[in-house]
Design a protein around this motif. Structure first.
Motif, short mmCIF file in Angstrom:
data_model
loop_
_atom_site.label_atom_id
_atom_site.label_comp_id
_atom_site.label_asym_id
_atom_site.label_seq_id
_atom_site.Cartn_x
_atom_site.Cartn_y
_atom_site.Cartn_z
N UNK A 121 2.34 -6.04 -1.40
CA UNK A 121 1.12 -6.31 -0.63
C UNK A 121 0.03 -5.36 -1.10
N UNK A 122 -1.12 -5.91 -1.44
CA UNK A 122 -2.25 -5.07 -1.86
C UNK A 122 -2.69 -4.20 -0.67
N UNK A 123 -2.87 -2.91 -0.92
CA UNK A 123 -3.16 -2.02 0.19
C UNK A 123 -4.00 -0.84 -0.27
N UNK A 124 -4.56 -0.16 0.70
CA UNK A 124 -5.35 1.04 0.44
C UNK A 124 -5.21 1.98 1.62
N UNK A 125 -4.94 3.25 1.33
CA UNK A 125 -4.95 4.27 2.36
C UNK A 125 -6.27 5.00 2.37
N UNK A 126 -6.77 5.29 3.56
CA UNK A 126 -7.96 6.12 3.73
C UNK A 126 -7.51 7.39 4.43
N UNK A 127 -7.50 8.50 3.69
CA UNK A 127 -6.94 9.76 4.18
C UNK A 127 -7.90 10.91 3.89
N UNK A 128 -8.37 11.61 4.91
CA UNK A 128 -9.35 12.66 4.67
C UNK A 128 -8.79 13.95 4.08
N UNK A 129 -7.51 14.23 4.27
CA UNK A 129 -6.94 15.50 3.82
C UNK A 129 -6.66 15.46 2.32
N UNK A 130 -7.28 16.37 1.59
CA UNK A 130 -7.16 16.37 0.14
C UNK A 130 -5.71 16.59 -0.28
N UNK A 131 -5.05 17.58 0.32
CA UNK A 131 -3.68 17.91 -0.10
C UNK A 131 -2.69 16.81 0.24
N UNK A 132 -2.87 16.16 1.39
CA UNK A 132 -1.94 15.12 1.81
C UNK A 132 -2.17 13.84 1.00
N UNK A 133 -3.43 13.48 0.78
CA UNK A 133 -3.73 12.30 -0.02
C UNK A 133 -3.21 12.41 -1.43
N UNK A 134 -3.21 13.61 -1.97
CA UNK A 134 -2.69 13.82 -3.33
C UNK A 134 -1.19 13.46 -3.39
N UNK A 135 -0.46 13.81 -2.36
CA UNK A 135 0.96 13.48 -2.30
C UNK A 135 1.16 11.96 -2.24
N UNK A 159 0.59 10.40 -5.64
CA UNK A 159 1.72 10.71 -6.53
C UNK A 159 2.92 9.81 -6.24
N UNK A 160 3.01 9.33 -4.99
CA UNK A 160 4.11 8.43 -4.61
C UNK A 160 3.78 6.96 -4.89
N UNK A 161 2.63 6.69 -5.51
CA UNK A 161 2.28 5.33 -5.88
C UNK A 161 1.52 4.55 -4.83
N UNK A 162 0.98 5.24 -3.82
CA UNK A 162 0.22 4.56 -2.76
C UNK A 162 -1.28 4.75 -3.03
N UNK A 163 -2.02 3.68 -3.30
CA UNK A 163 -3.46 3.80 -3.53
C UNK A 163 -4.13 4.45 -2.31
N UNK A 164 -4.83 5.54 -2.53
CA UNK A 164 -5.37 6.32 -1.42
C UNK A 164 -6.75 6.85 -1.78
N UNK A 165 -7.69 6.67 -0.89
CA UNK A 165 -9.03 7.20 -1.06
C UNK A 165 -9.20 8.38 -0.11
N UNK A 166 -9.69 9.49 -0.66
CA UNK A 166 -9.89 10.70 0.14
C UNK A 166 -11.29 10.67 0.74
N UNK A 167 -11.35 10.32 2.02
CA UNK A 167 -12.63 10.27 2.72
C UNK A 167 -12.37 10.18 4.21
N UNK A 168 -13.36 10.56 5.00
CA UNK A 168 -13.33 10.29 6.44
C UNK A 168 -13.90 8.91 6.67
N UNK A 169 -13.27 8.14 7.56
CA UNK A 169 -13.79 6.82 7.87
C UNK A 169 -14.97 6.94 8.82
#
Length: 423
Positions: A119-133, A136-146
């Motif tokens: 399933x095409x997906x995107x994570x929106x995660x503000x924490x730089x250190x957590x989004x990096x993880x 690395x696990x293959x989950x498309x993630x954008x580092x930003x506050x919604x």
């Protein structure tokens, strides 16, 4: 202070926990001789819209730019997320042509299951250190506050979402109205929004005061959540009662006029009404319940100290720091605590300055009592720590009432300690 939902000035005190540091502001050793910032932790109720809330004394940027919490360290929470993805995919018909967005996606604990399904997906995660993880696990993630601006940009780049997931984030936003409009901005006109949040029914009825901390700006019943979501043109069409985090609700919402609410919405609203939570008077019991938990726990720890028992903690969650600070528990009563998250190892709890070690420390020291701070994970943690009984140790859970975890096959407790919790 004005209500952040309806601007009313009719706010009444429900629970005053004093002034504490932010619950995720863990200390390094070189900070132990420095002062800490503390902020009032005072829960109030809007008498007009019945939203439980605390003043916004810290910002999300203070907490979430660098964050200490990684969801994947809780095995039960990862399984919970996997079940959600499986059932949501079946319920909504999600597949390769769908688009799922998770807001506050943390380390990819949920969306990794969407990735596995194609399933095409995107994570929106503000924490730089957590989004990096997560990446690395293959989950498309954008580092930003919604916010409304970032929601419009994500929609323009990726298209509207068929499903937006917002687990344990709707309480973390001081700009409640703007954030709600941003959620709507991510959604297609026939899309679905799923929100999981701690249920204020459990907070009040079971005295779960340790779920109150500075990064939780508001606390919801279905009744108050309906009013909040309406700001963004969203209607609650279904609700599920969950066991997570001591009792949560999963709210399913859709853009207005897309669907009629199910009977479950009315049923949960009636539960809340019967508990008195649709009128201000129904919230008055929370303060005395919190005081009762504090006194019972302190009596137990003081008795342990008098008897020469060695007491340590398990876990260093945010809720544990509210409990420790409100009760005034320091290393004289709780020698140290342990946590599975390496980020916290070698650090100290905010305010109470209790050292945090890896879990193996418990096996090496064989303490008499292990006080479990993430009590909401009792089943998972009791299974992990069953071997504590091999040397005659005890697991003790502070809430909803002080009780032993049954690791010895003998639930009989000493003194006034309860052994069973009404669930």
């Amino acid at each position: 202070m004005q209500c952040r939902l309806c601007d009313s000035e009719r706010l009444t005190s429900v629970l005053d926990l004093g002034a504490t540091p932010p619950c995720e502001s863990f200390l390094d050793r070189d900070q132990l001789d420095l002062p800490e910032s503390t902020f009032p932790l005072h829960l109030r109720l809007c008498e007009d819209c019945l939203l439980l809330q605390i003043p916004a004394l810290i910002t999300p940027e203070d907490t979430f730019t660098e964050y200490a919490y990684f969801s994947s360290y809780s095995e039960s929470w990862v399984r919970h997320a996997e079940r959600f993805v499986d059932t949501a995919a079946e319920r909504l018909g999600l597949g390769a042509d769908s688009f799922v967005v998770e807001v506050a996606s943390n380390d990819g604990y949920l969306l990794r299951h969407a990735v596995a399904r194609g399933i095409r997906c995107l994570g929106i995660e503000p924490s730089v250190n957590v989004g990096r993880v997560a990446r690395a696990a293959g989950v498309p993630t954008e580092t930003t506050f919604l916010d409304e601006e970032s929601a419009a940009r994500v929609r323009a780049e990726h298209g509207p979402a068929d499903l937006v997931v917002a687990n344990n984030v709707y309480a973390h936003i001081p700009d409640l109205r703007g954030f709600t409009r941003a959620l709507r901005g991510l959604l297609s006109d026939d899309g679905w929004l799923s929100i999981e949040v701690h249920h204020a029914l459990n907070l009040v009825q079971l005295g779960q005061f340790d779920t109150v901390y500075h990064e939780h700006f508001q606390y919801y019943t279905v009744h108050s959540a309906q009013r909040a979501l309406a700001v963004g043109g969203l209607t609650v069409v279904d609700v599920e009662l969950l066991d997570t985090h001591g009792g949560s609700i999963r709210l399913w919402a859709r853009p207005d006029a897309v669907a009629e609410p199910t009977a479950r919405v009315s049923e949960v609203l009636e539960l809340e009404r019967a508990a008195g939570l649709h009128v201000p008077e129904g919230y008055a019991a929370l303060g005395p319940r919190a005081e009762s938990v504090r006194l019972e726990l302190l009596r137990f720890l003081l008795d342990c100290r008098a008897a020469g028992k060695r007491v340590v903690g398990y876990g260093a969650p945010g809720k544990g720091n509210t409990l420790l600070n409100y009760c005034g528990i320091r290393p004289d009563l709780l020698e140290y605590t342990v946590d599975r998250n390496p980020y916290k190892h070698g650090r100290y709890t905010p305010g109470t300055r209790i050292p945090i070690h890896p879990p193996e420390r418990i096996d090496a020291d064989r303490p008499d009592v292990v006080l479990v701070l993430p009590w909401n994970l009792e089943t998972e943690i009791t299974a992990q720590l069953r071997h504590v009984g091999d040397w005659g140790g005890e697991l003790v859970y502070p809430l909803p009432v002080l009780h032993r975890g049954d690791i010895l096959g003998d639930p009989v407790a000493a003194g006034a300690m309860e052994t069973k919790v009404n669930r």
